[in-house]
Design a protein around this motif. Structure first.
Motif, PDB file in Angstrom:
ATOM      1  N   ILE A  52      -3.707   8.599  -9.603  1.00 21.68           N
ATOM      2  CA  ILE A  52      -3.098   7.672 -10.557  1.00 21.68           C
ATOM      3  C   ILE A  52      -3.845   6.347 -10.499  1.00 21.68           C
ATOM      4  O   ILE A  52      -4.174   5.865  -9.406  1.00 21.68           O
ATOM      5  N   THR A  53      -4.086   5.738 -11.643  1.00 21.99           N
ATOM      6  CA  THR A  53      -4.671   4.403 -11.680  1.00 21.99           C
ATOM      7  C   THR A  53      -3.675   3.447 -12.309  1.00 21.99           C
ATOM      8  O   THR A  53      -2.898   3.808 -13.188  1.00 21.99           O
ATOM      9  N   ASP A  54      -3.694   2.211 -11.825  1.00 24.86           N
ATOM     10  CA  ASP A  54      -2.792   1.183 -12.345  1.00 24.86           C
ATOM     11  C   ASP A  54      -3.262  -0.148 -11.790  1.00 24.86           C
ATOM     12  O   ASP A  54      -4.191  -0.206 -10.985  1.00 24.86           O
ATOM     13  N   THR A  55      -2.593  -1.208 -12.182  1.00 27.55           N
ATOM     14  CA  THR A  55      -2.897  -2.509 -11.598  1.00 27.55           C
ATOM     15  C   THR A  55      -2.309  -2.569 -10.198  1.00 27.55           C
ATOM     16  O   THR A  55      -1.357  -1.855  -9.882  1.00 27.55           O
ATOM     17  N   GLY A  56      -2.882  -3.415  -9.368  1.00 27.75           N
ATOM     18  CA  GLY A  56      -2.530  -3.462  -7.958  1.00 27.75           C
ATOM     19  C   GLY A  56      -1.061  -3.571  -7.648  1.00 27.75           C
ATOM     20  O   GLY A  56      -0.532  -2.822  -6.830  1.00 27.75           O
ATOM     21  N   ALA A  57      -0.376  -4.504  -8.298  1.00 29.05           N
ATOM     22  CA  ALA A  57       1.034  -4.731  -7.985  1.00 29.05           C
ATOM     23  C   ALA A  57       1.904  -3.534  -8.338  1.00 29.05           C
ATOM     24  O   ALA A  57       2.974  -3.341  -7.760  1.00 29.05           O
ATOM     25  N   ASN A  58       1.453  -2.702  -9.251  1.00 28.97           N
ATOM     26  CA  ASN A  58       2.255  -1.569  -9.726  1.00 28.97           C
ATOM     27  C   ASN A  58       1.875  -0.226  -9.124  1.00 28.97           C
ATOM     28  O   ASN A  58       2.577   0.763  -9.327  1.00 28.97           O
ATOM     29  N   ILE A  59       0.783  -0.162  -8.383  1.00 29.71           N
ATOM     30  CA  ILE A  59       0.230   1.139  -7.998  1.00 29.71           C
ATOM     31  C   ILE A  59       1.149   1.932  -7.071  1.00 29.71           C
ATOM     32  O   ILE A  59       1.313   3.134  -7.242  1.00 29.71           O
ATOM     33  N   LEU A  60       1.758   1.296  -6.089  1.00 29.66           N
ATOM     34  CA  LEU A  60       2.627   2.041  -5.184  1.00 29.66           C
ATOM     35  C   LEU A  60       3.853   2.576  -5.925  1.00 29.66           C
ATOM     36  O   LEU A  60       4.243   3.722  -5.740  1.00 29.66           O
ATOM     37  N   THR A  61       4.442   1.771  -6.805  1.00 31.96           N
ATOM     38  CA  THR A  61       5.591   2.224  -7.591  1.00 31.96           C
ATOM     39  C   THR A  61       5.201   3.414  -8.465  1.00 31.96           C
ATOM     40  O   THR A  61       5.940   4.396  -8.565  1.00 31.96           O
ATOM     41  N   ALA A  93       5.482   9.335  -9.304  1.00 38.49           N
ATOM     42  CA  ALA A  93       4.864  10.652  -9.460  1.00 38.49           C
ATOM     43  C   ALA A  93       5.434  11.632  -8.441  1.00 38.49           C
ATOM     44  O   ALA A  93       5.813  12.746  -8.785  1.00 38.49           O
ATOM     45  N   PHE A  94       5.489  11.209  -7.180  1.00 40.33           N
ATOM     46  CA  PHE A  94       6.027  12.034  -6.094  1.00 40.33           C
ATOM     47  C   PHE A  94       6.892  11.145  -5.202  1.00 40.33           C
ATOM     48  O   PHE A  94       6.370  10.452  -4.319  1.00 40.33           O
ATOM     49  N   PRO A  95       8.203  11.129  -5.394  1.00 42.11           N
ATOM     50  CA  PRO A  95       9.072  10.267  -4.587  1.00 42.11           C
ATOM     51  C   PRO A  95       8.983  10.542  -3.089  1.00 42.11           C
ATOM     52  O   PRO A  95       9.204   9.657  -2.282  1.00 42.11           O
ATOM     53  N   GLN A  96       8.677  11.767  -2.710  1.00 40.58           N
ATOM     54  CA  GLN A  96       8.476  12.130  -1.309  1.00 40.58           C
ATOM     55  C   GLN A  96       7.034  12.587  -1.161  1.00 40.58           C
ATOM     56  O   GLN A  96       6.643  13.584  -1.746  1.00 40.58           O
ATOM     57  N   GLY A  97       6.248  11.830  -0.398  1.00 40.24           N
ATOM     58  CA  GLY A  97       4.857  12.242  -0.268  1.00 40.24           C
ATOM     59  C   GLY A  97       4.009  11.256   0.495  1.00 40.24           C
ATOM     60  O   GLY A  97       4.497  10.340   1.154  1.00 40.24           O
ATOM     61  N   LEU A  98       2.690  11.466   0.379  1.00 38.33           N
ATOM     62  CA  LEU A  98       1.678  10.589   0.943  1.00 38.33           C
ATOM     63  C   LEU A  98       0.954   9.928  -0.216  1.00 38.33           C
ATOM     64  O   LEU A  98       0.526  10.615  -1.149  1.00 38.33           O
ATOM     65  N   TRP A  99       0.824   8.614  -0.130  1.00 39.74           N
ATOM     66  CA  TRP A  99       0.174   7.841  -1.184  1.00 39.74           C
ATOM     67  C   TRP A  99      -0.991   7.083  -0.561  1.00 39.74           C
ATOM     68  O   TRP A  99      -0.799   6.138   0.195  1.00 39.74           O
ATOM     69  N   SER A 131      -6.352  -0.449  -9.234  1.00 30.83           N
ATOM     70  CA  SER A 131      -6.251   0.395  -8.039  1.00 30.83           C
ATOM     71  C   SER A 131      -6.100   1.855  -8.413  1.00 30.83           C
ATOM     72  O   SER A 131      -5.731   2.199  -9.534  1.00 30.83           O
ATOM     73  N   VAL A 132      -6.371   2.695  -7.414  1.00 38.35           N
ATOM     74  CA  VAL A 132      -6.156   4.133  -7.547  1.00 38.35           C
ATOM     75  C   VAL A 132      -5.259   4.576  -6.396  1.00 38.35           C
ATOM     76  O   VAL A 132      -5.341   4.034  -5.297  1.00 38.35           O
TER      77      VAL A 132
END
Length: 186
Positions: free
Chosen positions: A9-18, A23-29, A71-72
């Motif tokens: 997933i790509t997004d701006t930095g402040a939004n990337i973790l959200t 995408a996967f509420p339980q996982g590794l990011w 960010s990715v």
């Protein structure tokens, strides 16, 4: 479909973790600020979304810091809320996605040879461990390197003989073995 278990997933930095957690509420990011020279940050649902391990750094666990640029996030789907796994000689907290052959495992080592339950129901061919409380290298087991060798995710070193990491024992369908090294057993 691989997208059911892994997404980039790509997004701006402040939004990337959200975005990753959506995408996967339980996982590794695994998050990387692509606009700036910052370390990769690995965040997961077993340890909690506000804690990060930085790679290739070898430092202790820190608070997650939102990237400032584009960010990715490479996102792996885990298997739901963590559960206690008592398959090994050390209890672990596990979120296992058996369909994808991926699990996140948290455990507290004892310093003595031990086994740790991984929850996959088949033997993993690839295991990455990181001691969270201290500065230590990222220890890697890979079936192709053998159970008597160690690789480090954060170093350019070749594999080296080291029985104190995996006890010269391949993982089984229920556990992986750890030796006396503080890198895997602290």
């Amino acid at each position: 479909d691989g997208r059911d278990h892994f997404q980039a997933i790509t997004d701006t930095g402040a939004n990337i973790l959200t975005a990753a957690q959506t995408a996967f509420p339980q996982g590794l990011w695994w998050i990387k600020d692509t606009d700036n020279a910052n370390e990769h940050q690995l965040v997961d649902s077993v340890r909690g979304g506000n804690l990060a391990l930085q790679c290739p750094a070898s430092g202790a666990e820190t608070a997650y810091v939102a990237p400032s640029g584009d960010s990715v996030a490479w996102c792996w789907k885990a298997g739901g809320a963590p559960v206690t796994n008592n398959d090994g000689s050390i209890a672990s907290q596990v979120s296992a996605n058996t369909a994808a052959g991926f699990s996140i495992v948290s455990y507290e080592g004892t310093g003595a040879n031990a086994t740790v339950g991984h929850g996959l129901n088949s033997a993993p061919k690839f295991v990455i461990t990181k001691e969270r409380g201290n500065t230590r290298n990222w220890s890697v087991y890979h079936i192709g390197s053998g159970n008597n060798n160690i690789l480090f995710l954060n170093l350019a070193n070749a594999k080296s003989a080291a029985a104190e990491y995996w006890q010269n024992t391949d993982p089984t369908a229920s556990v992986f073995s750890i030796g006396t090294s503080t890198y895997v057993n602290n």
